[in-house]
Design a protein around this motif. Structure first.
Motif, PDB file in Angstrom:
ATOM      1  N   TYR A  52       0.816  -1.209   0.000  1.00  0.00           N
ATOM      2  CA  TYR A  52       0.000   0.000   0.000  1.00  0.00           C
ATOM      3  C   TYR A  52       0.853   1.265   0.000  1.00  0.00           C
ATOM      4  N   PHE A  53       0.376   2.272  -0.741  1.00  0.00           N
ATOM      5  CA  PHE A  53       1.068   3.555  -0.778  1.00  0.00           C
ATOM      6  C   PHE A  53       1.132   4.122   0.645  1.00  0.00           C
ATOM      7  N   SER A  54       2.252   4.714   1.000  1.00  0.00           N
ATOM      8  CA  SER A  54       2.395   5.285   2.341  1.00  0.00           C
ATOM      9  C   SER A  54       3.441   6.382   2.325  1.00  0.00           C
ATOM     10  N   GLY A  55       3.357   7.243   3.320  1.00  0.00           N
ATOM     11  CA  GLY A  55       4.334   8.308   3.486  1.00  0.00           C
ATOM     12  C   GLY A  55       4.024   9.527   2.659  1.00  0.00           C
ATOM     13  N   GLY A  56       4.454  10.697   3.123  1.00  0.00           N
ATOM     14  CA  GLY A  56       4.253  11.937   2.383  1.00  0.00           C
ATOM     15  C   GLY A  56       2.788  12.235   2.174  1.00  0.00           C
ATOM     16  N   ILE A  57       2.387  12.411   0.915  1.00  0.00           N
ATOM     17  CA  ILE A  57       0.993  12.733   0.620  1.00  0.00           C
ATOM     18  C   ILE A  57       0.057  11.563   0.900  1.00  0.00           C
ATOM     19  N   PHE A  58       0.601  10.357   1.036  1.00  0.00           N
ATOM     20  CA  PHE A  58      -0.223   9.179   1.312  1.00  0.00           C
ATOM     21  C   PHE A  58      -0.267   8.940   2.826  1.00  0.00           C
ATOM     22  N   PHE A  59      -0.944   9.852   3.535  1.00  0.00           N
ATOM     23  CA  PHE A  59      -1.026   9.750   4.982  1.00  0.00           C
ATOM     24  C   PHE A  59      -1.862   8.544   5.399  1.00  0.00           C
ATOM     25  N   SER A  60      -1.777   8.166   6.654  1.00  0.00           N
ATOM     26  CA  SER A  60      -2.528   7.019   7.151  1.00  0.00           C
ATOM     27  C   SER A  60      -4.025   7.249   6.971  1.00  0.00           C
ATOM     28  N   GLY A  61      -4.685   6.319   6.274  1.00  0.00           N
ATOM     29  CA  GLY A  61      -6.113   6.442   6.038  1.00  0.00           C
ATOM     30  C   GLY A  61      -6.468   7.210   4.793  1.00  0.00           C
ATOM     31  N   ALA A  62      -5.465   7.653   4.036  1.00  0.00           N
ATOM     32  CA  ALA A  62      -5.746   8.394   2.797  1.00  0.00           C
ATOM     33  C   ALA A  62      -6.409   7.490   1.775  1.00  0.00           C
ATOM     34  N   GLY A  63      -7.402   8.037   1.084  1.00  0.00           N
ATOM     35  CA  GLY A  63      -8.062   7.302   0.020  1.00  0.00           C
ATOM     36  C   GLY A  63      -7.713   7.882  -1.324  1.00  0.00           C
ATOM     37  N   GLY A  64      -8.062   7.174  -2.368  1.00  0.00           N
ATOM     38  CA  GLY A  64      -7.785   7.709  -3.689  1.00  0.00           C
ATOM     39  C   GLY A  64      -8.040   6.713  -4.793  1.00  0.00           C
ATOM     40  N   LYS A  65      -7.568   7.063  -5.974  1.00  0.00           N
ATOM     41  CA  LYS A  65      -7.682   6.215  -7.164  1.00  0.00           C
ATOM     42  C   LYS A  65      -6.306   6.087  -7.807  1.00  0.00           C
ATOM     43  N   ALA A  66      -5.858   4.852  -8.012  1.00  0.00           N
ATOM     44  CA  ALA A  66      -4.632   4.594  -8.767  1.00  0.00           C
ATOM     45  C   ALA A  66      -5.059   4.345 -10.203  1.00  0.00           C
ATOM     46  N   ASN A  94      -5.982  22.712   7.552  1.00  0.00           N
ATOM     47  CA  ASN A  94      -6.568  21.385   7.372  1.00  0.00           C
ATOM     48  C   ASN A  94      -5.802  20.512   6.402  1.00  0.00           C
ATOM     49  N   SER A  95      -4.690  20.993   5.887  1.00  0.00           N
ATOM     50  CA  SER A  95      -3.995  20.237   4.844  1.00  0.00           C
ATOM     51  C   SER A  95      -3.122  19.148   5.444  1.00  0.00           C
ATOM     52  N   VAL A  96      -2.771  18.211   4.589  1.00  0.00           N
ATOM     53  CA  VAL A  96      -1.781  17.209   4.954  1.00  0.00           C
ATOM     54  C   VAL A  96      -0.461  17.644   4.340  1.00  0.00           C
ATOM     55  N   SER A  97       0.605  16.902   4.616  1.00  0.00           N
ATOM     56  CA  SER A  97       1.898  17.207   4.021  1.00  0.00           C
ATOM     57  C   SER A  97       1.779  17.242   2.508  1.00  0.00           C
ATOM     58  N   ARG A  98       2.400  18.229   1.876  1.00  0.00           N
ATOM     59  CA  ARG A  98       2.209  18.420   0.451  1.00  0.00           C
ATOM     60  C   ARG A  98       3.132  17.562  -0.391  1.00  0.00           C
TER      61      ARG A  98
END
Length: 583
Positions: free
Chosen positions: A404-418, A557-561
């Motif tokens: 699973y994608f992790s770290g940086g913009i892929f914070f814990s619990g982040a959702g998305g589309k690959a 409210n942002s996460v790491s960019r």
């Protein structure tokens, strides 16, 4: 006095550095206007495959190479779509998806689509938003129009300036383009919806065909066909067959399929579960992408199938069959010769717990690297969201396993589309851009991303251009010659990337430019409406990692960019804050 002088000098130096830093960004944003009017939203959905060249040779650095001669906005065909209704929750509104074999890629019992309360029930159980009533309303309105027989299309697709359906009688979507720029996708006759008989029966689409260029692919039985990818020799997708689902009426189940591009031969694959129906859940499957490995004599394909014979859950799958070994080019037509395996770490059940509602692989490349998504079940949210977790499979030919994608913009619990991967392992898609609770809360804002994955086939120089980390694409369009024009856009989705590095995407647009370069800047002081537009991202020749100038932010409210780095603007802001504290 010396402290004050020092402070002014350092601040002046910081401002001077900011003004003279040669920020050229990495991409120019080029808007792609649909060849029609009267739509509410436009989306970039695919880009023509291809490499950058200098007129005689392929350039490994793609369109970032200053020697490239085929890197203008007209060199690669661009596919887009429109919708007659506005975007919602970061997504196009289809009513129920035109692409997925079953509603939302989950509802293989077809229970959630018969009335507005069903839509809301799905949202409450699987998405958990506090805003499910409004989420359901906008989608139900579109689906209700369609099942009521409206022949006005909601989805209109185009390639460059040409409509995919010139009759204006189909909802049309494009899943990919071939190397010549021909569209591969799905056509759904507008308003062609049938009542599924049964005491608990409902409605279902009944005229769905595959699209390849100007040709339509339909099954002789009249069942549904969906097309996803082609290499010019084969086309992948799914073929549906009608099936009576107990008291729910006659719906359909789908099999993963591969057919010859001329339509003369086709193979559809059975499900490992061995059951077409279980507990009113109908077996489903689809091949979303494939690669013909003639060196090792194998076709590898990815998508999903139905494995669990107790529940008919739909899980990410790798399909394979011998091809071209010892001259054999016919084995692929025999379903018995195919092997279907699940992707470890992405199955619905993990250690006996039902963690994921479904999973699927969405794309792969010639390195046999694949990308996918696993939808968290509503009873097992993480970090306040039951989102799609994105993952990569490093090698589909050997014990495929999801990382699973992790770290940086892929914070814990982040959702998305690959959504897409090229042959340099550059992945693009959409990711949550804020870490707020969706469970009993609002939908998270979305942003497009690029992730230069490190694996077999990765080019270290190309990866270094992105500082070896994933980025919101917004951060790669700021600064330099195109900065002012680029500031009219915020990139919210990326659907395709070719080996030249050109990206098809979707953006929010503020006509005249946003009020600042911040990623969440207001438009017209917050009083001006934004548009949803299709855009192409063109690599800027000669740009390197030193040209990246991260956008700032204007809320908390942002996460790491990025992968953890601080841009020049951030360092200056921290410096100024530190000086003020010394008063």
């Amino acid at each position: 006095m010396r402290r004050k002088t020092f402070k002014r000098t350092l601040v002046s130096a910081a401002v001077l550095l900011a003004s003279t830093h040669a920020s050229a960004a990495l991409y120019q944003v080029v808007e792609k206007a649909p060849p029609i009017s009267g739509y509410e939203s436009a989306f970039g959905v695919a880009i023509q495959p291809g490499d950058a060249t200098d007129g005689s040779a392929t350039l490994s650095q793609g369109c970032f190479d200053s020697s490239a001669t085929n890197c203008t906005s007209s060199d690669f065909a661009f596919a887009g779509e429109t919708r007659s209704v506005a975007i919602n929750a970061g997504q196009a509104v289809d009513g129920i998806s035109y692409r997925e074999e079953v509603p939302w890629g989950i509802d293989n019992a077809f229970r959630y689509i018969q009335d507005q309360d069903d839509f809301e029930d799905y949202c409450n159980s699987e998405l958990l938003y506090a805003t499910c009533e409004s989420w359901a309303q906008v989608r139900w309105d579109v689906w209700n129009d369609e099942k009521s027989g409206s022949t006005t299309p909601n989805a209109i697709a185009f390639v460059n300036s040409t409509l995919a359906d010139t009759t204006n009688t189909y909802n049309t979507v494009i899943n990919s383009l071939d190397s010549s720029g021909n569209a591969v996708g799905i056509k759904l006759a507008a308003g062609s919806v049938t009542y599924a008989s049964g005491s608990n029966g409902g409605y279902i689409r009944d005229d769905v065909t595959g699209l390849y260029g100007s040709s339509s692919y339909s099954d002789p039985s009249g069942a549904q066909v969906r097309a996803w990818k082609t290499d010019g020799t084969f086309i992948s997708g799914s073929i549906a067959t009608n099936y009576t689902n107990g008291s729910y009426g006659t719906y359909y189940s789908t099999k993963p399929a591969l057919w010859s591009a001329d339509g003369s031969s086709v193979v559809s694959l059975s499900w490992p579960s061995g059951k077409q129906e279980e507990d009113d859940r109908l077996a489903q499957g689809s091949i979303r992408d494939f690669y013909v490995d003639t060196t090792n004599g194998e076709i590898y394909a990815v998508g999903y199938s139905t494995f669990d014979d107790d529940n008919n859950y739909m899980n990410a799958a790798v399909f394979s069959v011998p091809y071209s070994a010892l001259g054999d080019t016919t084995s692929w037509i025999d379903p018995a010769k195919w092997n279907t395996v699940p992707v470890s770490n992405a199955t619905s059940e993990v250690s006996g717990d039902y963690i994921y509602s479904n999973s699927k692989l969405t794309g792969m490349n010639k390195n046999l690297v694949a990308i996918g998504e696993a939808k968290r079940d509503g009873n097992h949210p993480a970090n306040g969201a039951a989102a799609n977790r994105m993952f990569v499979v490093s090698n589909v030919s050997s014990s495929p396993t999801a990382t699973y994608f992790s770290g940086g913009i892929f914070f814990s619990g982040a959702g998305g589309k690959a959504e897409a991967i090229n042959n340099y392992n550059e992945i693009v898609g959409q990711v949550d851009a804020e870490n707020v609770r969706e469970s009993d809360g609002k939908v998270r804002r979305k942003r497009a991303f690029i992730y230069p994955y490190s694996g077999t086939g990765t080019d270290s120089t190309r990866r270094a251009r992105f500082s070896n980390q994933a980025w919101w694409l917004d951060n790669l369009t700021n600064g330099g010659t195109y900065s002012s024009a680029n500031n009219a856009y915020r990139i919210i989705d990326a659907s395709g990337i070719n080996d030249a590095g050109v990206i098809s995407a979707t953006a929010l647009k503020c006509d005249g430019g946003y009020d600042s370069t911040a990623y969440d800047a207001t438009c017209g002081g917050g009083d001006q409406d934004e548009e949803i537009v299709a855009v192409e991202l063109l690599p800027i020749a000669g740009a390197t990692a030193s040209d990246i100038s991260e956008r700032g932010e204007s809320d908390d409210n942002s996460v790491s960019r990025s992968g953890g780095s601080l841009g020049l603007g951030s360092l200056i802001a921290l410096g100024l804050f530190g000086f003020r504290r010394k008063k």
